[in-house]
Design a protein around this motif. Structure first.
Motif, PDB file in Angstrom:
ATOM      1  N   GLY A 261       0.847  -1.224   0.050  1.00 54.82           N
ATOM      2  CA  GLY A 261       0.103  -0.013  -0.094  1.00 54.82           C
ATOM      3  C   GLY A 261       0.785   1.229   0.001  1.00 54.82           C
ATOM      4  O   GLY A 261       0.303   2.382   0.293  1.00 54.82           O
ATOM      5  N   GLN A 262       2.120   1.201  -0.397  1.00 57.34           N
ATOM      6  CA  GLN A 262       3.071   2.531  -0.408  1.00 57.34           C
ATOM      7  C   GLN A 262       3.152   2.826  -1.765  1.00 57.34           C
ATOM      8  O   GLN A 262       3.320   2.053  -2.772  1.00 57.34           O
ATOM      9  N   ASP A 263       3.436   3.946  -2.033  1.00 56.47           N
ATOM     10  CA  ASP A 263       3.824   4.649  -3.411  1.00 56.47           C
ATOM     11  C   ASP A 263       4.992   3.880  -3.981  1.00 56.47           C
ATOM     12  O   ASP A 263       5.904   3.572  -3.468  1.00 56.47           O
ATOM     13  N   ARG A 264       4.767   3.443  -5.157  1.00 51.27           N
ATOM     14  CA  ARG A 264       6.000   2.530  -5.587  1.00 51.27           C
ATOM     15  C   ARG A 264       6.346   2.793  -7.195  1.00 51.27           C
ATOM     16  O   ARG A 264       7.437   2.890  -7.770  1.00 51.27           O
ATOM     17  N   VAL A 265       5.235   3.393  -7.947  1.00 51.50           N
ATOM     18  CA  VAL A 265       5.406   3.416  -9.439  1.00 51.50           C
ATOM     19  C   VAL A 265       4.659   4.623  -9.930  1.00 51.50           C
ATOM     20  O   VAL A 265       3.734   4.967  -9.618  1.00 51.50           O
ATOM     21  N   MET A 266       5.387   5.477 -10.781  1.00 51.79           N
ATOM     22  CA  MET A 266       4.870   6.692 -11.551  1.00 51.79           C
ATOM     23  C   MET A 266       4.800   6.421 -12.956  1.00 51.79           C
ATOM     24  O   MET A 266       5.902   6.098 -13.621  1.00 51.79           O
ATOM     25  N   VAL A 267       3.719   6.865 -13.421  1.00 47.70           N
ATOM     26  CA  VAL A 267       3.532   6.983 -14.770  1.00 47.70           C
ATOM     27  C   VAL A 267       3.095   8.170 -15.456  1.00 47.70           C
ATOM     28  O   VAL A 267       2.202   8.955 -14.652  1.00 47.70           O
ATOM     29  N   GLY A 268       3.823   8.896 -16.343  1.00 51.39           N
ATOM     30  CA  GLY A 268       3.388  10.060 -16.973  1.00 51.39           C
ATOM     31  C   GLY A 268       3.546  10.195 -18.316  1.00 51.39           C
ATOM     32  O   GLY A 268       3.979   9.370 -19.136  1.00 51.39           O
TER      33      GLY A 268
END
Length: 271
Positions: A261-268
């Protein structure tokens, strides 16, 4: 000494890791250990097992002792000083695959290939994909090249030595992917010894930990084709600051969480 007796010797190392270690030394699949519990182990293997067990108890990574580790259901060679593949990074691969059609040609670029597990997995899952990749370490480039040959994708994986976008200056891609170093400098001494063996270059992202993303955000647009995207692994507490950073650079981004449940991937992508 028998297999069963060796595995029952008191140790702080988990039973699963002990089984993996002994299976490796006996050149067996881990599942086969259960079938030979009464087998006598040679003195040579016994000594090597106990020596390796001591290293594990001191925090040395099992992955480096085995010389390989699984990622996305496949086995990759690993070496000390190069980032060990982790299950959380499979989320990064999944988010990229969701955006690559099966039947269309695409060209991607990975910054900091390490073992090559990300690019190689993408290539194996998408037969019309071509990947470029770079790394600043010779060891990583050679390791990625070895893994590419093992998985028979070396003809679609173009490796170059260099930092960030330098080796592909003037090129444009359908997507750019990276699992960059994102741990703050102040955390280095707090990391377990085994983690530090993966190398400062692989782990430390600068004073604040997000310096890579700042440089990336200022340069990525000129390396993306129209309609292209980028996908980055991020630190568990970096989602908010990185989202704001990329919004200021004119990108729309989406943050995905890992199994904890932790931030792990960013798509932009460009707005």
């Amino acid at each position: 000494m028998k297999v069963e007796e060796l595995l029952k010797k008191p140790s702080r190392v988990s039973l699963r890791n002990r089984q993996l270690l002994l299976a490796h030394l006996l050149k067996l699949k881990p599942s086969e250990i259960y079938l030979i519990s009464d087998m006598e182990v040679s003195k040579e293997v016994e000594d090597e097992y106990l020596k390796s067990l001591s290293l594990l108890e001191e925090g040395y990574p099992l992955q480096y002792l085995l010389g390989e580790w699984d990622f996305y259901g496949r086995t990759f060679k690993v070496e000390e000083g190069v980032l060990i593949p982790r299950s959380e990074t499979e989320i990064l691969v999944e988010k990229v695959l969701e955006r690559i059609p099966f039947d269309e040609e695409r060209i991607g670029f990975e910054i900091g290939v390490g073992t090559g597990c990300i690019s190689i997995t993408l290539l194996l899952e998408r037969s019309k994909l071509i990947m470029y990749g770079d790394d600043i370490q010779d060891k990583a480039i050679e390791l990625a090249r070895t893994n590419a040959k093992i998985h028979k994708v070396e003809n679609r994986f173009i490796l170059k030595k260099g930092n960030m976008f330098e080796p592909v200056e003037g090129m444009v891609f359908d997507f750019v992917v990276s699992n960059p170093p994102y741990i703050p400098e102040s955390e280095w001494e707090k990391l377990p010894r085994g983690v530090r063996l993966e190398g400062r270059v692989s782990l430390i992202g600068g004073k604040y930990g997000y310096e890579f993303y700042e440089r990336f955000g200022k340069n990525i647009e000129r390396f993306l084709k129209e309609g292209g995207f980028f996908a980055l692994e991020i630190g568990h507490d970096q989602g908010k600051v990185l989202k704001e950073l990329f919004l200021k650079e004119g990108f729309s981004v989406e943050i995905f969480k890992d199994y904890n449940g932790q931030d792990r991937v960013m798509v932009g992508w460009k707005l």
